[in-house]
Design a protein around this motif. Structure first.
Motif, PDB file in Angstrom:
ATOM      1  N   GLU A   1     -31.463 -10.380 -44.900  1.00  0.00           N
ATOM      2  CA  GLU A   1     -31.866 -11.134 -43.826  1.00  0.00           C
ATOM      3  C   GLU A   1     -32.273 -13.073 -44.515  1.00  0.00           C
TER       4      GLU A   1
ATOM      5  N   ARG B   1     -24.664 -11.550 -38.422  1.00  0.00           N
ATOM      6  CA  ARG B   1     -23.852  -9.736 -38.912  1.00  0.00           C
ATOM      7  C   ARG B   1     -23.298  -9.529 -40.162  1.00  0.00           C
TER       8      ARG B   1
ATOM      9  N   SER C   1     -26.822  -7.794 -40.741  1.00  0.00           N
ATOM     10  CA  SER C   1     -26.214  -6.632 -40.035  1.00  0.00           C
ATOM     11  C   SER C   1     -25.463  -5.384 -40.971  1.00  0.00           C
TER      12      SER C   1
END
Length: 361
Positions: A332, A346, A349
């Motif tokens: 992140e 994305r 993730s």
């Protein structure tokens, strides 16, 4: 009498480098037999007859090779390595994807020269001074491979060259649901006729044990992370590694550190070079695990490298390739400024999902 491959396996076990496994031990007599047959047979048995368009003597094609299939991490590549390292005969061990790239490049060159039968000079080059062809990770992923592999293998097998192949799939599942698969079925029949099909039915996934369910995302990418990855890589490869060269659209991509479907590379090796989606798709197709080291923070200053990193992770994710990674920060926080931060969400993730214990199953 114990054969060469069995003795090599027992020696590794005695040194504590491998744990004896009944499923692997069941394959050893088959490899011992292939080893003995290769050593007792001239390398070019029947070759002149084939290349002159005459069928070789029946004895030249009588021997059967081996098609060894089973789950990821059960030791197929390790057993193939033992055969390649111990047989006292000309042997070529090659990843199947790299081999097919080589064949396609050879066919293009032969057609450019105006060869009436483009496959013939390619077969001649492949079979030069070889008694054993060992293919790791056999799989058929596109129609271009499917349309030529049958005739190519017919040519190889009719010379008496011994073929050994590993795969995650049984022959009947090769090119499953592929375009015009009916045209591919004779190749499956050929494999089953000319190669002994053996399932390595071990219940233990040694690659999963070696990677474990602990840390696979190391941050920061410092000396501590490097030491941990060094130890993991030693367990994973047992000291066995060699370069893997992939030929992609007339270019070569070489991974210097490769072993049994696992590769290790630095971020700059894969993301600072002018590589694209085709390169990363070929890479993902050839691997089951990638160790990627020293991923920096990403942003305006290295935007091109960041975009390649995103493409690489997408390719690995879609192919279900396991990932071990060292990076400057958590997913992140890797890409926190500049154009592309929203799209990177994305990727972050996916990086998190790829660290879960069940990833790649």
């Amino acid at each position: 009498m114990t054969g060469r491959v069995s003795k090599a396996y027992d020696a590794l076990a005695a040194e504590g480098r491998i744990t004896p496994d009944p499923a692997q031990q069941a394959v050893l007599p088959l490899l011992d037999e292939l080893c003995a047959r290769a050593e007792a047979t001239p390398a070019q048995r029947g070759l002149r007859g084939l290349l002159a368009r005459n069928r070789p003597e029946p004895a030249a094609a009588a021997g059967r090779g081996l098609y060894l299939w089973g789950g990821v991490g059960t030791g197929k590549s390790m057993l193939m390595d033992l055969l390649a390292e111990t047989v006292n005969a000309p042997v070529r061990r090659v990843h199947f994807h790299a081999f097919m790239q080589e064949i396609h490049a050879g066919l293009d060159q032969a057609r450019t020269r105006g060869e009436s039968d483009a496959l013939l000079p390619v077969a001649r080059a492949v079979l030069r001074d070889v008694s054993v062809l060992a293919f790791d990770e056999m799989q058929i992923g596109d129609i271009a491979d499917a349309m030529i592999v049958g005739r190519l293998f017919q040519a190889i097998l009719e010379t008496g060259v011994i073929v050994v192949a590993t795969s995650n799939r049984p022959p009947d599942d090769l090119y499953k649901d592929g375009l015009n698969r009916g045209l591919f079925l004779p190749f499956i029949a050929l494999l089953k006729e000319r190669l002994l099909v053996h399932e390595l039915a071990g219940s233990t996934d040694y690659r999963r044990i070696r990677v474990g369910t602990g840390t696979t995302y190391f941050t920061p990418a410092d000396t501590s992370a490097r030491s941990a990855i060094d130890a993991l890589w030693r367990r994973l490869t047992e000291g066995r590694e060699r370069p893997l060269t992939l030929r992609i659209q007339g270019r070569e991509l070489t991974l210097e550190r490769h072993s049994g479907g696992a590769a290790r590379a630095a971020f700059w090796e894969l993301c600072a070079r002018p590589l694209g989606a085709a390169d990363y798709l070929a890479l993902a197709d050839a691997l089951r695990l990638l160790v990627l080291e020293d991923v920096p923070r990403l942003g305006r200053s290295n935007y091109n490298e960041a975009r390649r990193f995103v493409t690489l992770i997408d390719a690995l994710y879609e192919a279900r390739v396991r990932l071990v990674i060292s990076a400057a920060d958590r997913p992140e926080r890797l890409y926190v400024e500049g154009e592309g931060t929203f799209e990177f969400e994305r990727t972050a993730s996916r990086l998190n999902e790829m660290q879960t214990p069940d990833w790649g199953r």
